[in-house]
Scaffold this active site. Structure first.
Site, short mmCIF file in Angstrom:
data_model
loop_
_atom_site.label_atom_id
_atom_site.label_comp_id
_atom_site.label_asym_id
_atom_site.label_seq_id
_atom_site.Cartn_x
_atom_site.Cartn_y
_atom_site.Cartn_z
N THR A 5 -7.74 8.38 -0.49
CA THR A 5 -7.28 7.17 0.19
C THR A 5 -6.31 7.63 1.27
O THR A 5 -5.42 8.43 0.99
CB THR A 5 -6.57 6.22 -0.79
OG1 THR A 5 -7.51 5.75 -1.75
CG2 THR A 5 -5.96 5.03 -0.06
N ASP A 64 -8.53 5.96 -8.30
CA ASP A 64 -9.13 4.63 -8.44
C ASP A 64 -10.65 4.69 -8.29
O ASP A 64 -11.31 3.66 -8.14
CB ASP A 64 -8.54 3.66 -7.41
CG ASP A 64 -8.86 4.05 -5.97
OD1 ASP A 64 -9.35 5.17 -5.74
OD2 ASP A 64 -8.59 3.23 -5.07
N GLU A 90 0.81 -1.22 0.00
CA GLU A 90 0.00 0.00 0.00
C GLU A 90 0.84 1.27 0.00
O GLU A 90 0.44 2.28 -0.57
CB GLU A 90 -0.91 0.01 1.23
CG GLU A 90 -1.96 -1.09 1.27
CD GLU A 90 -3.11 -0.81 0.34
OE1 GLU A 90 -3.54 0.35 0.23
OE2 GLU A 90 -3.59 -1.78 -0.30
#
Length: 295
Positions: free
Chosen positions: A102, A97, A79
């Site tokens: 995020t 995405d 990640e």
């Protein structure tokens, strides 16, 4: 890094029958020797060989503190391209995405509900925190990739909040409640050891715990059509290979997840080596970068 849907939100008892049997035998001393039995050695006689018993420790799963730390480092390598997962509390960006921002230690997303849940929890524990004023905007953008009402101010507030130990603890707790705990419990019920538990956890972090074909539940259902879980009497390696095949297929449905190296050159490496207990040393690659956990 999850399906763009709002997420809803037993430990093993280890028996040591060998020890129990030895204890029982030691407690029962025959009153008389049976015919033909050897008499006990008399005074001055050499004793017979001592009884030696080796008890091997039971394999540990991800609920073990060290194994959980390994799981966090493995996820962080994929990640955040770093084993230092604790440095990621302040991380935040839009990775294009379709899930909005995020952020944090496992990629809480503004478009999928888990970021909203986290900020609600943080605000309950720390009223008036830097993120509390963004709750209306987080509710509005939930389910979308929009930044409306968020933007640079929200990014700055997230990074400021990351200095607060209450916010860091909230991230830990939501990670465990929504992802880690359910993944490990499901894996234990399926009869999987530490590697399988991690495989489930990593899939749940990326795809979310939903039941649609590209969420964790759908991936597991696809794998179970190909192979039985150990709890169903199946072979653990065969089942995990089926799960990883289904996972890769789900990843390839999204351009942002088209690189499947976290499966191919990490999880599959451990599986092929037979390291079902996820024991160090561990060596793997993600996106071409090499990592190692020595012990």
């Amino acid at each position: 890094m999850k399906s763009p849907l709002i997420r809803p939100v037993p430990r093993r008892a280890v028996l040591l029958p060998a020890l129990a049997a030895v204890t029982a035998l030691a407690a029962v001393a025959p009153a008389t020797a049976a015919p033909g039995a050897h008499a006990a050695p008399g005074p001055g006689a050499s004793p017979g060989p001592a009884l030696s018993i080796t008890v091997r420790p039971a394999p540990t799963g991800l609920t073990d503190t060290r194994k959980k730390e390994i799981a966090m480092e493995l996820v962080s390598s994929a990640e955040n391209s770093s084993l230092d997962w604790k440095a990621q509390y302040a991380y935040i960006e839009d990775i294009d995405d379709g899930r909005g921002y995020t952020a944090g230690i496992i990629g809480f997303c503004s478009g999928t509900g888990d970021m909203l849940g986290l900020v609600v929890l943080y605000t309950r524990r720390r009223p008036g925190n830097p993120l509390a004023g963004y709750l209306p905007a987080l509710r509005q953008v939930n389910g979308t990739d929009s930044h409306r009402g968020l933007g640079p101010g929200f990014v700055k507030a997230w990074r400021a909040a990351a200095a607060d130990p209450v916010f860091r603890r909230a991230q830990d707790d939501e990670r465990d409640r929504v992802y880690f705990g359910p993944a490990v419990a499901r894996a234990e019920a399926d009869g999987l050891r530490a590697l399988g538990q991690f495989v489930y956890y990593d899939a749940m972090v990326m795809h979310g715990p939903g039941a649609d074909p590209v969420s964790f539940g759908g991936i597991r259902a696809t794998a179970m059509r190909k192979a039985r879980t150990p709890a169903q009497g199946g072979d653990e390696v065969t089942y995990l290979n089926a799960f990883l095949d289904a996972r890769k297929a789900a990843m390839r449905t999204e351009e942002a997840h088209a690189d499947t190296s976290r499966v191919d050159t990490a999880q599959r490496v451990f599986l092929r080596s037979g390291n079902l207990d996820l024991d160090p040393p561990l060596r793997w690659k993600v996106y071409g970068d090499a990592y190692e956990i020595a012990r």
